[in-house]
Scaffold this motif. Sequence first.
Motif, PDB file in Angstrom:
ATOM      1  N   ASN A  58       5.100  31.466 -24.986  1.00 50.34           N
ATOM      2  CA  ASN A  58       3.249  31.174 -24.747  1.00 50.34           C
ATOM      3  C   ASN A  58       3.281  29.510 -25.553  1.00 50.34           C
ATOM      4  N   HIS A  59       3.723  29.938 -27.234  1.00 51.67           N
ATOM      5  CA  HIS A  59       3.868  28.803 -27.409  1.00 51.67           C
ATOM      6  C   HIS A  59       4.261  27.500 -27.578  1.00 51.67           C
ATOM      7  N   ASP A  60       5.898  27.338 -26.498  1.00 56.21           N
ATOM      8  CA  ASP A  60       6.305  26.790 -25.349  1.00 56.21           C
ATOM      9  C   ASP A  60       5.542  26.085 -24.508  1.00 56.21           C
ATOM     10  N   VAL A  61       4.485  26.455 -24.087  1.00 63.13           N
ATOM     11  CA  VAL A  61       4.096  25.893 -22.947  1.00 63.13           C
ATOM     12  C   VAL A  61       2.745  25.282 -23.501  1.00 63.13           C
ATOM     13  N   ILE A  62       2.399  25.236 -24.357  1.00 60.42           N
ATOM     14  CA  ILE A  62       0.923  25.013 -25.924  1.00 60.42           C
ATOM     15  C   ILE A  62       1.263  23.988 -26.654  1.00 60.42           C
ATOM     16  N   VAL A  63       2.340  24.081 -26.931  1.00 61.75           N
ATOM     17  CA  VAL A  63       3.058  22.938 -28.176  1.00 61.75           C
ATOM     18  C   VAL A  63       3.821  21.255 -26.622  1.00 61.75           C
ATOM     19  N   HIS A  64       4.674  22.213 -26.125  1.00 63.86           N
ATOM     20  CA  HIS A  64       5.188  21.362 -25.438  1.00 63.86           C
ATOM     21  C   HIS A  64       4.809  20.798 -24.051  1.00 63.86           C
ATOM     22  N   GLY A  65       3.253  21.289 -23.912  1.00 63.42           N
ATOM     23  CA  GLY A  65       2.755  21.675 -22.302  1.00 63.42           C
ATOM     24  C   GLY A  65       3.418  21.645 -21.136  1.00 63.42           C
ATOM     25  N   TYR A  66       3.558  21.452 -19.973  1.00 62.40           N
ATOM     26  CA  TYR A  66       4.477  22.456 -18.910  1.00 62.40           C
ATOM     27  C   TYR A  66       5.410  21.235 -18.758  1.00 62.40           C
ATOM     28  N   ALA A  67       6.781  22.240 -18.941  1.00 59.90           N
ATOM     29  CA  ALA A  67       7.607  21.740 -18.549  1.00 59.90           C
ATOM     30  C   ALA A  67       8.181  21.122 -16.769  1.00 59.90           C
ATOM     31  N   ARG A  68       9.439  20.575 -17.142  1.00 60.08           N
ATOM     32  CA  ARG A  68       9.718  20.365 -15.870  1.00 60.08           C
ATOM     33  C   ARG A  68       9.633  21.989 -15.456  1.00 60.08           C
ATOM     34  N   GLY A  69      10.537  22.043 -13.935  1.00 60.74           N
ATOM     35  CA  GLY A  69      10.974  23.711 -13.536  1.00 60.74           C
ATOM     36  C   GLY A  69      12.048  23.918 -13.914  1.00 60.74           C
ATOM     37  N   SER A  70      12.848  23.049 -13.887  1.00 60.46           N
ATOM     38  CA  SER A  70      14.266  23.773 -14.530  1.00 60.46           C
ATOM     39  C   SER A  70      13.961  24.110 -15.881  1.00 60.46           C
ATOM     40  N   GLU A  71      13.356  23.771 -16.718  1.00 58.65           N
ATOM     41  CA  GLU A  71      13.236  24.491 -18.121  1.00 58.65           C
ATOM     42  C   GLU A  71      12.019  25.114 -18.176  1.00 58.65           C
ATOM     43  N   ARG A  72      11.159  25.545 -17.216  1.00 56.84           N
ATOM     44  CA  ARG A  72      10.358  26.052 -17.184  1.00 56.84           C
ATOM     45  C   ARG A  72      10.810  26.949 -17.279  1.00 56.84           C
ATOM     46  N   LYS A  73      11.804  27.761 -15.736  1.00 58.41           N
ATOM     47  CA  LYS A  73      12.909  28.429 -15.700  1.00 58.41           C
ATOM     48  C   LYS A  73      13.803  29.131 -16.488  1.00 58.41           C
ATOM     49  N   ALA A  74      13.881  28.290 -17.339  1.00 57.97           N
ATOM     50  CA  ALA A  74      15.145  28.730 -18.156  1.00 57.97           C
ATOM     51  C   ALA A  74      14.547  29.133 -18.926  1.00 57.97           C
ATOM     52  N   ARG A  75      13.399  29.309 -19.162  1.00 53.71           N
ATOM     53  CA  ARG A  75      11.933  29.626 -20.735  1.00 53.71           C
ATOM     54  C   ARG A  75      11.681  30.868 -19.967  1.00 53.71           C
ATOM     55  N   ALA A  76      11.329  30.782 -18.948  1.00 56.06           N
ATOM     56  CA  ALA A  76      10.902  31.952 -18.750  1.00 56.06           C
ATOM     57  C   ALA A  76      11.839  32.927 -18.591  1.00 56.06           C
ATOM     58  N   SER A  77      13.021  32.432 -17.953  1.00 58.38           N
ATOM     59  CA  SER A  77      14.204  33.743 -18.179  1.00 58.38           C
ATOM     60  C   SER A  77      14.317  34.480 -19.205  1.00 58.38           C
ATOM     61  N   SER A  78      14.700  33.321 -19.974  1.00 57.92           N
ATOM     62  CA  SER A  78      15.287  34.155 -21.629  1.00 57.92           C
ATOM     63  C   SER A  78      13.807  34.577 -21.923  1.00 57.92           C
ATOM     64  N   MET A  79      12.857  34.389 -22.201  1.00 54.55           N
ATOM     65  CA  MET A  79      11.639  35.533 -21.901  1.00 54.55           C
ATOM     66  C   MET A  79      11.611  36.886 -21.186  1.00 54.55           C
ATOM     67  N   HIS A  80      12.120  36.885 -20.350  1.00 56.54           N
ATOM     68  CA  HIS A  80      12.666  38.146 -19.245  1.00 56.54           C
ATOM     69  C   HIS A  80      13.587  38.782 -19.667  1.00 56.54           C
ATOM     70  N   ALA A  81      14.744  38.236 -20.572  1.00 55.34           N
ATOM     71  CA  ALA A  81      15.502  38.248 -21.315  1.00 55.34           C
ATOM     72  C   ALA A  81      15.428  39.885 -22.078  1.00 55.34           C
ATOM     73  N   ALA A  82      14.626  38.675 -23.153  1.00 54.49           N
ATOM     74  CA  ALA A  82      14.332  39.551 -24.272  1.00 54.49           C
ATOM     75  C   ALA A  82      12.904  40.272 -24.077  1.00 54.49           C
ATOM     76  N   THR A  83      13.092  40.610 -23.002  1.00 57.59           N
ATOM     77  CA  THR A  83      11.062  41.527 -22.432  1.00 57.59           C
ATOM     78  C   THR A  83      11.918  43.264 -22.038  1.00 57.59           C
ATOM     79  N   ARG A  84      13.550  42.407 -21.358  1.00 60.37           N
ATOM     80  CA  ARG A  84      14.049  44.013 -20.755  1.00 60.37           C
ATOM     81  C   ARG A  84      14.910  44.565 -21.531  1.00 60.37           C
ATOM     82  N   LEU A  85      15.679  43.929 -22.825  1.00 63.25           N
ATOM     83  CA  LEU A  85      15.843  44.365 -23.921  1.00 63.25           C
ATOM     84  C   LEU A  85      15.092  45.095 -25.026  1.00 63.25           C
TER      85      LEU A  85
END
Length: 108
Positions: A58-85
């Motif tokens: 959420n901090h990345d989305v609020i501070v940096h705004g909406y990123a390109r699709g690949s960056e947004r997917k990378a951030r979402a992927s890292s969030m999902h990996a952390a939540t799975r752990l």
Amino acid sequence: MRRQSETLLLVPLLPIFLLGMFPMFLIALLGFFGLAIFGVLVVCVGLASSNEAHDNFNHDVIVHGYARGSERKARASSMHAATRLAMRLDAVGAGMIIIAVVGLLYSS
């Protein structure tokens, strides 16, 4: 060239070991109740990890705004990996609590 001993690296860690030794002995002496306490602590770590992952996303989305699709997917992927752990930690903690409750009921 003279090689230094590796034991000198362990000397600064000795106070941490000595301070952490007593709570671990206490948990071991409490038996199943100590296992339940440790399970609750593991669940708390899992919840904190999940909240931190969502906070970072959420901090990345609020501070940096909406990123390109690949960056947004990378951030979402890292969030999902952390939540799975975090979900695995929650499951392990819940399992420890269930084992402790079964052990308490079975032993009495």
